[in-house]
Design a protein around this motif. Structure first.
Motif, short mmCIF file in Angstrom:
data_model
loop_
_atom_site.label_atom_id
_atom_site.label_comp_id
_atom_site.label_asym_id
_atom_site.label_seq_id
_atom_site.Cartn_x
_atom_site.Cartn_y
_atom_site.Cartn_z
N ASP A 71 0.85 -1.19 0.00
CA ASP A 71 0.00 0.00 0.00
C ASP A 71 0.89 1.24 0.00
O ASP A 71 1.75 1.40 0.86
CB ASP A 71 -0.91 0.01 1.23
CG ASP A 71 -1.96 1.10 1.14
OD1 ASP A 71 -1.58 2.29 1.27
OD2 ASP A 71 -3.14 0.78 0.96
N LEU A 72 0.66 2.14 -0.96
CA LEU A 72 1.49 3.33 -1.11
C LEU A 72 0.73 4.61 -0.81
O LEU A 72 0.83 5.60 -1.52
CB LEU A 72 2.09 3.39 -2.52
CG LEU A 72 3.15 2.33 -2.83
CD1 LEU A 72 3.73 2.54 -4.23
CD2 LEU A 72 4.26 2.32 -1.79
N GLY A 73 0.00 4.61 0.28
CA GLY A 73 -0.63 5.84 0.71
C GLY A 73 -1.98 5.63 1.35
O GLY A 73 -2.95 5.30 0.67
N GLY A 74 -2.03 5.79 2.68
CA GLY A 74 -3.29 5.65 3.40
C GLY A 74 -3.08 6.04 4.85
O GLY A 74 -2.03 6.53 5.24
N ASN A 75 -4.11 5.82 5.63
CA ASN A 75 -4.03 6.10 7.06
C ASN A 75 -3.13 5.05 7.71
O ASN A 75 -3.45 3.85 7.68
CB ASN A 75 -5.43 6.05 7.68
CG ASN A 75 -5.43 6.39 9.15
OD1 ASN A 75 -4.75 5.76 9.94
ND2 ASN A 75 -6.23 7.39 9.52
N PRO A 76 -2.01 5.45 8.29
CA PRO A 76 -1.06 4.45 8.80
C PRO A 76 -1.63 3.55 9.88
O PRO A 76 -1.25 2.38 9.97
CB PRO A 76 0.12 5.30 9.32
CG PRO A 76 -0.40 6.69 9.43
CD PRO A 76 -1.49 6.83 8.43
N GLY A 77 -2.54 4.07 10.72
CA GLY A 77 -3.14 3.24 11.74
C GLY A 77 -3.98 2.12 11.15
O GLY A 77 -3.92 0.96 11.59
N VAL A 78 -4.78 2.47 10.14
CA VAL A 78 -5.61 1.47 9.47
C VAL A 78 -4.72 0.43 8.78
O VAL A 78 -4.96 -0.79 8.87
CB VAL A 78 -6.54 2.14 8.44
CG1 VAL A 78 -7.26 1.09 7.60
CG2 VAL A 78 -7.53 3.05 9.14
N LEU A 79 -3.69 0.90 8.10
CA LEU A 79 -2.82 -0.02 7.37
C LEU A 79 -2.04 -0.93 8.32
O LEU A 79 -1.80 -2.10 8.02
CB LEU A 79 -1.86 0.78 6.49
CG LEU A 79 -2.56 1.61 5.40
CD1 LEU A 79 -1.55 2.46 4.65
CD2 LEU A 79 -3.32 0.71 4.43
N ARG A 80 -1.66 -0.39 9.46
CA ARG A 80 -0.97 -1.23 10.44
C ARG A 80 -1.86 -2.38 10.89
O ARG A 80 -1.39 -3.52 11.02
CB ARG A 80 -0.56 -0.38 11.63
CG ARG A 80 0.22 -1.14 12.69
CD ARG A 80 0.55 -0.25 13.87
NE ARG A 80 1.46 -0.90 14.79
CZ ARG A 80 1.91 -0.34 15.90
NH1 ARG A 80 1.55 0.89 16.23
NH2 ARG A 80 2.75 -0.99 16.70
N ARG A 81 -3.13 -2.11 11.11
CA ARG A 81 -4.05 -3.16 11.54
C ARG A 81 -4.20 -4.21 10.45
O ARG A 81 -4.24 -5.42 10.73
CB ARG A 81 -5.40 -2.57 11.92
CG ARG A 81 -5.38 -1.77 13.22
CD ARG A 81 -6.77 -1.46 13.72
NE ARG A 81 -7.48 -0.55 12.85
CZ ARG A 81 -7.42 0.78 12.95
NH1 ARG A 81 -6.63 1.34 13.86
NH2 ARG A 81 -8.11 1.55 12.13
N LEU A 82 -4.31 -3.77 9.21
CA LEU A 82 -4.43 -4.72 8.10
C LEU A 82 -3.18 -5.57 7.95
O LEU A 82 -3.25 -6.78 7.69
CB LEU A 82 -4.72 -3.98 6.79
CG LEU A 82 -6.10 -3.35 6.65
CD1 LEU A 82 -6.19 -2.52 5.38
CD2 LEU A 82 -7.18 -4.43 6.65
#
Length: 337
Positions: A71-82
């Motif tokens: 993923d190259l751009g998003g909310n880091p908290g959401v991406l961390r959970r994913l």
């Protein structure tokens, strides 16, 4: 148990596939000559090096031929959970273009975290940018804070935007400083370069990868050679039409011929496209001269020997005829004699 030819990410090898606790597993080494042989070849799940999970129904990816996404751009908290939990919660359906996998494995998620942009720069003013997905950086101190934040979140790279057609971009000095700070955290910089001269500039300033193969203008052969020696390009060719597409494909063709590393990426979330391998992107890569093993290297299949690997099967194929678009999950029924 069957003998099988498989691609290990570098080249073709021989191994054995068998059922272990109801799952198909692959092991390397020479097989017994008396073993039946799979009529086809085996690979690990492919990699899409440029996605935006918050802009798609990412649950459908668990039933696709992808084993990993970046993923190259998003909310880091959401991406961390994913990234921590993987993506494995949707039953695959053929209606969505995915495949039925008896034991779906979690998709591996890597991410850059937030877009790092100059104040007022792209994509800070875009409605599609998820909440919390942009960090505007005005100086070195702010850069240090943002890079440290992304590193702490678990990012594997840093996404820096340099789109002069859509707003302010970083000065040479600050861009170079961001690259240096990112390097101190072992985060390579992936740059969105758009606008005249931007692809050339960000690579000269230390960007390790371009999020899009250059499409604003045709790079001269000398510049192509420089970039082939120092950076890699993520393709994203199919998002373009007309002149931009022709420019991007021409640049990729010469970059690849010069020995540059081209990586398959779709910019998933940028308009309608399948939550799976993208046939239009594969066709564009072939048009740019990537065939056979070169195409497989761009797709960066995961290690098929890993216990958690999703194994793909190309029925009836050989190493010389392997077509990624013909791949499907390897299932227990394929081992029936």
């Amino acid at each position: 148990m069957h003998a099988a030819t498989f691609f290990d990410g570098v080249g073709w090898r021989e191994g054995v596939v068998e059922l272990v606790d109801g799952r198909v597993r692959l092991s390397d080494g020479h097989s017994d000559a008396d073993l039946p042989r799979l009529d086809g070849v085996v690979l690990g799940g492919f990699t899409d090096h440029h996605v935006h999970l918050q802009l798609v129904d990412h649950s459908q990816l668990s039933g696709s031929r992808l084993g990993r996404v970046v993923d190259l751009g998003g909310n880091p908290g959401v991406l961390r959970r994913l990234a921590r939990g993987g993506i494995k919660n949707a039953p695959p359906t053929r209606d969505s273009g995915t495949f039925s996998i008896p034991h779906p494995r979690a998709l591996v998620v890597e991410f850059a975290g937030a877009f790092v942009a100059a104040p007022g720069g792209y994509p800070s003013d875009r409605e599609w940018a998820p909440e919390g997905s942009v960090r505007e950086v005005a100086d070195e101190r702010a850069a240090a804070d943002v890079v440290a934040e992304m590193a702490a979140t678990g990012a594997s790279c840093l996404k820096v935007t340099s789109n002069s057609t859509a707003g302010p971009v970083f000065s040479d000095d600050l861009f170079r400083t961001i690259v240096g700070i990112a390097a101190s955290h072992s985060l390579p910089v992936v740059a969105h370069a758009e606008g005249p001269g931007e692809a050339q500039r960000v690579v000269a300033l230390g960007a390790a990868r371009l999020a899009h193969a250059p499409f604003t203008e045709r790079l001269d052969d000398e510049e192509i050679a420089r970039q082939a020696a120092s950076t890699s390009w993520i393709s994203t060719l199919a998002i373009h039409d007309g002149r931009a597409r022709a420019i991007a494909i021409d640049n990729v063709r010469r970059f690849h011929a010069a020995g540059g590393t081209v990586l398959y990426g779709t910019d998933l979330g940028n308009g309608p496209m399948p939550n799976d391998l993208n046939a239009r992107e594969i066709a564009a890569l072939r048009e740019a001269g990537l065939h056979s093993d070169a195409l497989l290297h761009a797709l960066s299949p995961m290690d098929p020997l890993a216990p958690s690997a999703t194994l793909l099967f190309l029925p009836g194929a050989s190493p010389a005829t392997a077509d990624p678009l013909a791949a499907r999950p390897l299932i227990p029924a394929d081992l029936k004699v």
